[in-house]
Design an enzyme around this catalytic site. Structure first.
Site, PDB file in Angstrom:
ATOM      1  N   ASN A  10       0.871  -1.177   0.000  1.00  0.00           N
ATOM      2  CA  ASN A  10       0.000   0.000   0.000  1.00  0.00           C
ATOM      3  C   ASN A  10       0.909   1.229   0.000  1.00  0.00           C
ATOM      4  O   ASN A  10       1.545   1.522   1.007  1.00  0.00           O
ATOM      5  CB  ASN A  10      -0.889  -0.029   1.259  1.00  0.00           C
ATOM      6  CG  ASN A  10      -1.678   1.261   1.419  1.00  0.00           C
ATOM      7  OD1 ASN A  10      -1.786   2.061   0.490  1.00  0.00           O
ATOM      8  ND2 ASN A  10      -2.240   1.456   2.608  1.00  0.00           N
ATOM      9  N   TRP A  11       0.948   1.921  -1.130  1.00  0.00           N
ATOM     10  CA  TRP A  11       1.869   3.068  -1.247  1.00  0.00           C
ATOM     11  C   TRP A  11       1.278   4.347  -0.657  1.00  0.00           C
ATOM     12  O   TRP A  11       1.930   5.386  -0.676  1.00  0.00           O
ATOM     13  CB  TRP A  11       2.227   3.300  -2.718  1.00  0.00           C
ATOM     14  CG  TRP A  11       2.997   2.176  -3.357  1.00  0.00           C
ATOM     15  CD1 TRP A  11       3.397   1.002  -2.764  1.00  0.00           C
ATOM     16  CD2 TRP A  11       3.478   2.118  -4.713  1.00  0.00           C
ATOM     17  NE1 TRP A  11       4.082   0.219  -3.668  1.00  0.00           N
ATOM     18  CE2 TRP A  11       4.143   0.882  -4.883  1.00  0.00           C
ATOM     19  CE3 TRP A  11       3.395   2.973  -5.807  1.00  0.00           C
ATOM     20  CZ2 TRP A  11       4.742   0.495  -6.077  1.00  0.00           C
ATOM     21  CZ3 TRP A  11       3.986   2.589  -7.017  1.00  0.00           C
ATOM     22  CH2 TRP A  11       4.655   1.367  -7.145  1.00  0.00           C
ATOM     23  N   LYS A  12       0.049   4.270  -0.195  1.00  0.00           N
ATOM     24  CA  LYS A  12      -0.634   5.442   0.398  1.00  0.00           C
ATOM     25  C   LYS A  12      -0.503   6.654  -0.521  1.00  0.00           C
ATOM     26  O   LYS A  12      -0.545   6.508  -1.739  1.00  0.00           O
ATOM     27  CB  LYS A  12      -0.087   5.729   1.797  1.00  0.00           C
ATOM     28  CG  LYS A  12      -0.032   4.480   2.667  1.00  0.00           C
ATOM     29  CD  LYS A  12       0.091   4.775   4.123  1.00  0.00           C
ATOM     30  CE  LYS A  12       0.313   3.480   4.883  1.00  0.00           C
ATOM     31  NZ  LYS A  12      -0.030   3.543   6.274  1.00  0.00           N
ATOM     32  N   HIS A  96      -9.557   0.709   4.909  1.00  0.00           N
ATOM     33  CA  HIS A  96      -8.247   0.887   5.545  1.00  0.00           C
ATOM     34  C   HIS A  96      -8.423   1.796   6.760  1.00  0.00           C
ATOM     35  O   HIS A  96      -9.266   2.693   6.752  1.00  0.00           O
ATOM     36  CB  HIS A  96      -7.261   1.502   4.549  1.00  0.00           C
ATOM     37  CG  HIS A  96      -5.858   1.520   5.079  1.00  0.00           C
ATOM     38  ND1 HIS A  96      -5.399   2.535   5.883  1.00  0.00           N
ATOM     39  CD2 HIS A  96      -4.821   0.655   4.933  1.00  0.00           C
ATOM     40  CE1 HIS A  96      -4.138   2.283   6.211  1.00  0.00           C
ATOM     41  NE2 HIS A  96      -3.764   1.138   5.640  1.00  0.00           N
ATOM     42  N   GLU A  98      -6.918   4.270   7.777  1.00  0.00           N
ATOM     43  CA  GLU A  98      -6.831   5.716   7.493  1.00  0.00           C
ATOM     44  C   GLU A  98      -8.139   6.224   6.879  1.00  0.00           C
ATOM     45  O   GLU A  98      -8.543   7.359   7.104  1.00  0.00           O
ATOM     46  CB  GLU A  98      -5.614   6.000   6.605  1.00  0.00           C
ATOM     47  CG  GLU A  98      -4.320   5.891   7.406  1.00  0.00           C
ATOM     48  CD  GLU A  98      -3.136   5.326   6.645  1.00  0.00           C
ATOM     49  OE1 GLU A  98      -3.110   5.404   5.418  1.00  0.00           O
ATOM     50  OE2 GLU A  98      -2.222   4.777   7.313  1.00  0.00           O
ATOM     51  N   GLU A 168      -5.482  -5.554  10.363  1.00  0.00           N
ATOM     52  CA  GLU A 168      -4.488  -4.509  10.576  1.00  0.00           C
ATOM     53  C   GLU A 168      -4.780  -3.797  11.898  1.00  0.00           C
ATOM     54  O   GLU A 168      -5.606  -2.875  11.945  1.00  0.00           O
ATOM     55  CB  GLU A 168      -4.536  -3.480   9.441  1.00  0.00           C
ATOM     56  CG  GLU A 168      -4.216  -4.042   8.084  1.00  0.00           C
ATOM     57  CD  GLU A 168      -3.605  -2.968   7.186  1.00  0.00           C
ATOM     58  OE1 GLU A 168      -2.464  -3.157   6.743  1.00  0.00           O
ATOM     59  OE2 GLU A 168      -4.260  -1.931   6.954  1.00  0.00           O
ATOM     60  N   GLY A 174       2.187   1.839  10.733  1.00  0.00           N
ATOM     61  CA  GLY A 174       3.088   2.977  10.611  1.00  0.00           C
ATOM     62  C   GLY A 174       3.773   3.352  11.913  1.00  0.00           C
ATOM     63  O   GLY A 174       4.377   4.413  12.021  1.00  0.00           O
ATOM     64  N   SER A 214       3.286  -2.651  10.259  1.00  0.00           N
ATOM     65  CA  SER A 214       4.740  -2.650  10.424  1.00  0.00           C
ATOM     66  C   SER A 214       5.391  -3.988  10.033  1.00  0.00           C
ATOM     67  O   SER A 214       6.308  -4.471  10.705  1.00  0.00           O
ATOM     68  CB  SER A 214       5.128  -2.246  11.850  1.00  0.00           C
ATOM     69  OG  SER A 214       4.669  -0.924  12.119  1.00  0.00           O
ATOM     70  N   GLY A 235       2.819  -1.247   4.314  1.00  0.00           N
ATOM     71  CA  GLY A 235       2.838   0.180   4.013  1.00  0.00           C
ATOM     72  C   GLY A 235       4.269   0.670   3.809  1.00  0.00           C
ATOM     73  O   GLY A 235       4.836   0.558   2.722  1.00  0.00           O
ATOM     74  N   GLY A 236       4.869   1.170   4.866  1.00  0.00           N
ATOM     75  CA  GLY A 236       6.194   1.800   4.796  1.00  0.00           C
ATOM     76  C   GLY A 236       7.238   0.971   4.054  1.00  0.00           C
ATOM     77  O   GLY A 236       7.934   1.482   3.167  1.00  0.00           O
TER      78      GLY A 236
HETATM   79  C1  PEP Z   1      -0.759  -0.068   5.924  1.00  0.00           C
HETATM   80  O1  PEP Z   1      -0.709   1.063   5.470  1.00  0.00           O
HETATM   81  O2  PEP Z   1      -1.716  -0.795   5.632  1.00  0.00           O
HETATM   82  C2  PEP Z   1       0.317  -0.528   6.801  1.00  0.00           C
HETATM   83  C3  PEP Z   1       0.224  -1.715   7.328  1.00  0.00           C
HETATM   84  O3  PEP Z   1       1.369   0.317   6.991  1.00  0.00           O
HETATM   85  P1  PEP Z   1       2.786  -0.047   7.691  1.00  0.00           P
HETATM   86  O4  PEP Z   1       3.287  -1.299   7.066  1.00  0.00           O
HETATM   87  O5  PEP Z   1       3.663   1.133   7.424  1.00  0.00           O
HETATM   88  O6  PEP Z   1       2.499  -0.232   9.152  1.00  0.00           O
END
Ligand code: PEP
Length: 251
Positions: A10-12, A96, A98, A168, A174, A214, A235-236
């Site tokens: 997920n590049w957000k 998600h 967010e 999640e 994040g 994470s 994500g990251g």
């Molecule tokens: C996400 O955005 O769905 C996520 C899990 O981010 P991260 O891996 O950065 O925690």
């Protein structure tokens, strides 16, 4: 029944157009020769069409980070599932954290989006997960169960086969704080049990449940070794080609 693992990035709302194309190409190269797992990327909406071209000759699956529930209409700021399909998108991340917590999307909206995605032939990834305070108050299962059952309202057994669920925990997204493999497995098993109750056990065994929060090269192997963890929503670490490459090649 063996479930094909899915590693999803997920590049957000990160990366320029040029950076997105370069990362798409790098992910495509990482996937060369991989046959036992699927890899998906969800770039920001504005670059989807260009990234579709960059990964066209690869098995990388293109996803949107959200999708409208109608084909067209007066929905400023939304993206039509039909247009997304036209440009090569085949999956969509829905609900998600967010979207739920920054943009106040409700379970009902997530459900409408999910039904719309299915109607127009996009495979949804339904995200569920508790806040830190929910976990501290012993409410994890209640929150996850509510998001799951409301998100899947009206979804038939046949349609469920197209759905991926992502657990999640919001406190792990994040933050660098990953759920332990035991914590993650416990909730994944709970979700599968819930799916068996809502539908039937045989079908629940087929549904992929991803862990997100994470995920990194250092923890992916132990998470993926859990019996009910069928993939990762990243994500990251998905923004770095080397990290994502290592995650794709989990052992
Ligand atoms: C996400 O955005 O769905 C996520 C899990 O981010 P991260 O891996 O950065 O925690």
């Amino acid at each position: 029944m063996a479930r094909t693992p899915l590693i999803a990035g997920n590049w957000k709302m990160y990366l320029s157009l040029a950076e997105s194309v370069a990362l798409g190409q790098a992910v495509a190269a990482s996937c060369a020769g991989l046959t036992d797992r699927e890899v998906m990327i969800a770039p920001t909406c504005a670059v989807l069409s260009t990234v579709a071209g960059a990964i066209a000759d690869s098995p990388v699956i293109l996803a949107a980070q959200n999708v409208a529930w109608e084909q067209e209409g007066a929905f400023t700021g939304e993206s039509s599932p039909v247009t997304l399909k036209d440009i090569g998108v085949s999956m969509a991340i829905l609900g998600h954290s967010e979207r739920r917590h920054v943009f106040y999307e409700t379970d009902e909206m997530v459900n409408q989006r999910l039904l719309g995605a299915l109607d127009f032939g996009l495979k949804p990834i339904l995200c569920v997960g508790e806040l830190l305070e929910d976990r501290e108050q012993g409410q994890t299962f209640e929150v996850v169960q509510k998001q799951l059952s409301k998100g899947l309202q009206g979804v038939t057994a046949k349609q469920l086969e197209q759905v991926v669920v992502a657990y999640e925990p919001v406190w792990a997204i994040g933050t660098g704080k990953t759920a332990s493999k035991e914590q993650a497995q416990e909730v994944h098993a709970f979700i599968r049990g819930k799916l068996a109750t809502l539908y039937e056990k045989k079908l629940a065994e087929k549904i992929r449940i991803l862990y997100g929060g994470s995920v990194k090269p250092e923890n992916v192997d132990s998470l993926m070794a859990q019996s009910d963890i069928d993939g990762a929503l990243v994500g990251g670490a998905a923004l770095n080609p080397d990290s994502f490459d290592r995650i794709i090649h989990f052992i």
